[in-house]
Motif scaffolding. Structure first.
Motif, PDB file in Angstrom:
ATOM      1  N   LEU A   1     -51.700   6.647 -83.623  1.00 17.05           N
ATOM      2  CA  LEU A   1     -51.348   8.076 -84.093  1.00 17.05           C
ATOM      3  C   LEU A   1     -51.127   8.127 -85.819  1.00 17.05           C
ATOM      4  CD1 LEU A   1     -48.563   9.029 -81.787  1.00 17.05           C
ATOM      5  CD2 LEU A   1     -50.730   9.552 -81.702  1.00 17.05           C
TER       6      LEU A   1
ATOM      7  N   THR B   1     -51.082  13.885 -86.194  1.00 13.48           N
ATOM      8  CA  THR B   1     -49.884  14.358 -85.807  1.00 13.48           C
ATOM      9  C   THR B   1     -49.667  15.486 -86.893  1.00 13.48           C
ATOM     10  OG1 THR B   1     -48.683  12.969 -87.340  1.00 13.48           O
ATOM     11  CG2 THR B   1     -48.629  12.310 -85.209  1.00 13.48           C
TER      12      THR B   1
ATOM     13  N   GLU C   1     -46.299  14.965 -82.802  1.00 10.55           N
ATOM     14  CA  GLU C   1     -46.408  13.811 -82.308  1.00 10.55           C
ATOM     15  C   GLU C   1     -45.779  13.553 -81.066  1.00 10.55           C
ATOM     16  OE1 GLU C   1     -45.519   9.522 -84.511  1.00 10.55           O
ATOM     17  OE2 GLU C   1     -43.610  10.737 -84.060  1.00 10.55           O
TER      18      GLU C   1
ATOM     19  N   LEU D   1     -47.518  11.930 -77.546  1.00 10.52           N
ATOM     20  CA  LEU D   1     -46.988  10.814 -76.686  1.00 10.52           C
ATOM     21  C   LEU D   1     -46.711  11.266 -75.179  1.00 10.52           C
ATOM     22  CD1 LEU D   1     -44.228   9.481 -79.373  1.00 10.52           C
ATOM     23  CD2 LEU D   1     -46.212   8.246 -78.510  1.00 10.52           C
TER      24      LEU D   1
ATOM     25  N   VAL E   1     -48.558   3.611 -84.390  1.00 17.47           N
ATOM     26  CA  VAL E   1     -47.760   4.714 -84.884  1.00 17.47           C
ATOM     27  C   VAL E   1     -47.592   4.679 -86.431  1.00 17.47           C
ATOM     28  CG1 VAL E   1     -46.917   5.178 -82.932  1.00 17.47           C
ATOM     29  CG2 VAL E   1     -45.421   4.114 -84.438  1.00 17.47           C
ATOM     30  N   THR E   2     -47.341   5.572 -87.255  1.00 20.73           N
ATOM     31  CA  THR E   2     -47.428   5.499 -88.410  1.00 20.73           C
ATOM     32  C   THR E   2     -45.853   5.891 -89.199  1.00 20.73           C
ATOM     33  OG1 THR E   2     -49.566   6.699 -88.720  1.00 20.73           O
ATOM     34  CG2 THR E   2     -48.346   6.649 -90.945  1.00 20.73           C
TER      35      THR E   2
ATOM     36  N   ARG F   1     -39.716  10.007 -86.756  1.00 20.81           N
ATOM     37  CA  ARG F   1     -39.955  10.808 -85.560  1.00 20.81           C
ATOM     38  C   ARG F   1     -38.811  11.409 -84.909  1.00 20.81           C
ATOM     39  NH1 ARG F   1     -42.122   6.213 -85.709  1.00 20.81           N
ATOM     40  NH2 ARG F   1     -44.193   7.417 -85.491  1.00 20.81           N
TER      41      ARG F   1
ATOM     42  N   ILE G   1     -41.318   6.044 -76.715  1.00 15.01           N
ATOM     43  CA  ILE G   1     -41.947   4.900 -76.925  1.00 15.01           C
ATOM     44  C   ILE G   1     -41.351   3.723 -76.286  1.00 15.01           C
ATOM     45  CG2 ILE G   1     -42.390   3.359 -78.800  1.00 15.01           C
ATOM     46  CD1 ILE G   1     -42.944   5.730 -80.422  1.00 15.01           C
TER      47      ILE G   1
ATOM     48  N   CYS H   1     -45.813  -1.811 -79.160  1.00 16.65           N
ATOM     49  CA  CYS H   1     -46.043  -0.808 -80.286  1.00 16.65           C
ATOM     50  C   CYS H   1     -45.762  -1.599 -81.571  1.00 16.65           C
ATOM     51  CB  CYS H   1     -44.837   0.468 -80.091  1.00 16.65           C
ATOM     52  SG  CYS H   1     -44.752   1.569 -81.255  1.00 16.65           S
TER      53      CYS H   1
ATOM     54  N   HIS I   1     -45.621  -0.545 -85.778  1.00 10.74           N
ATOM     55  CA  HIS I   1     -45.436   0.765 -86.974  1.00 10.74           C
ATOM     56  C   HIS I   1     -46.196   0.229 -87.902  1.00 10.74           C
ATOM     57  CE1 HIS I   1     -41.886   0.838 -84.251  1.00 10.74           C
ATOM     58  NE2 HIS I   1     -41.917   2.045 -84.426  1.00 10.74           N
TER      59      HIS I   1
END
Length: 343
Positions: free
Chosen positions: A79, A111, A118, A122, A135-136, A140, A148, A155, A157
């Protein structure tokens, strides 16, 4: 239950099946499956027959069926906020180059800096049980965080770091980088330093906080010198922001633009208006985007490690997807101040 034989099912759908390949190669379907995955347990002669039959028939594996059979997807959901920003294109290229040779395919979701979008991405993709998630940043919705956490999908980041235990992340301190380039302008004797920003996403605001921190330390912070626009970052916007600063804040002697594209726009506006850079006003950017070193004068900026972030983040995720020793939760890659003639 479908009682049609494989050949009749293929005739109805037009799709070559694994059974078709196995029959043409004279081997079992499981042998074909293993051969096409490159497993070494298959005898070379059988593997070659399976690959030749697959090529002759034009067989394309069904990733959904493969995931169902193995209970393991080969897709990694990535994302990012935008695809129009070269920063994220560089990051995605590095992610692809790291994951694809290892048998994983990045599935890109955009996103648009929108928490609700976003969250929808998901909710749409996590039920398909991707092998991993990139993910960035950390900004969020709480619902997205819970999605998540409850998914059980590994995951990582990207682009920011966190000291929170157990949070996998690769990036650098946007705040420290913003402070570093502001201090550089102070060291060059600049005292009325404006901050021009676009998009106003979390990382831009972190750079703004670094700018404020450096100026507060010097006793020179003035909120009136902040020009913040919610518009998307662009060269055209940078030109307008530069003109706005000159009109409203005529005593400004430096501008820190939050991104190189608006800084490039500022330099073009200065040239058009006959404003000397850095004689009358110094100009600095952020991210060291393509073309910044070719501006007149070349742009001082912060070089950010977006390709390294993509590469290291994907490698960290690979280890977690495979259950290997994961190494440190957080990798701090730092940044580089690139001083050129614009300051």
């Amino acid at each position: 239950m479908n009682d049609q034989p494989p050949r009749e099912r293929r005739r109805a759908t037009g799709r070559v099946t694994l059974q078709d390949v196995a029959r043409a190669a004279g081997v079992s379907p499981i042998t074909v499956s293993r051969a096409l995955r490159g497993e070494r347990a298959v005898a070379p002669e059988l593997a070659e027959r399976a690959r030749a039959a697959a090529e002759q028939l034009g067989y394309v594996p069904d990733p959904a069926a493969r995931a169902l059979a193995s209970q393991r997807s080969s897709q990694v959901l990535v994302l990012v906020p935008m695809l129009s920003n070269a920063l994220f294109v560089d990051l995605l290229e590095a992610v692809h180059r790291t994951l694809f040779p290892e048998g994983f395919q990045p599935l890109i979701g955009v996103t648009h800096y929108d928490a609700a979008e976003e969250e929808l991405l998901l909710r749409t993709y996590l039920p398909h049980r991707p092998a991993g998630l990139l993910v960035t940043g950390f900004d969020r919705s709480e619902a997205a965080r819970q999605l998540i956490a409850r998914s059980g999908v590994p995951c990582v980041h990207l682009m920011e770091t966190s000291g929170e235990p157990g949070v996998a992340c690769v990036g650098f301190s946007q705040t420290d980088a913003g402070a570093a380039i502001t201090r550089h302008l102070l060291e060059r004797g600049r005292r009325r330093i404006a901050f021009c920003a676009a998009q106003l996403d979390p990382r831009t605001l972190q750079r703004a906080e670094g700018y404020r921190r450096a100026l507060r330390e010097a006793g020179l912070h003035d909120p009136a010198l902040e020009v913040l626009s919610p518009e998307s970052s662009s060269i055209a916007l940078g030109a307008r922001l530069f003109e706005d600063v000159l009109r409203r804040l005529p005593d400004v002697d430096a501008i820190f633009f939050c991104n190189d594209d608006i800084a490039q726009g500022g330099l073009l506006a200065a040239s058009r208006l006959g404003v000397a850079v850095p004689g009358r006003i110094a100009v600095a950017g952020f991210n060291d985007l393509a073309g910044s070193d070719q501006m007149v004068p070349p742009l001082t900026t912060v070089r950010t490690p977006r390709a390294e972030v993509g590469r290291e983040g994907a490698a960290m995720l690979l280890r977690r997807m495979r259950g290997e020793p994961a190494g440190p939760d957080c990798i701090e890659l730092g940044y580089e101040l690139v001083v050129r003639e614009s300051t």
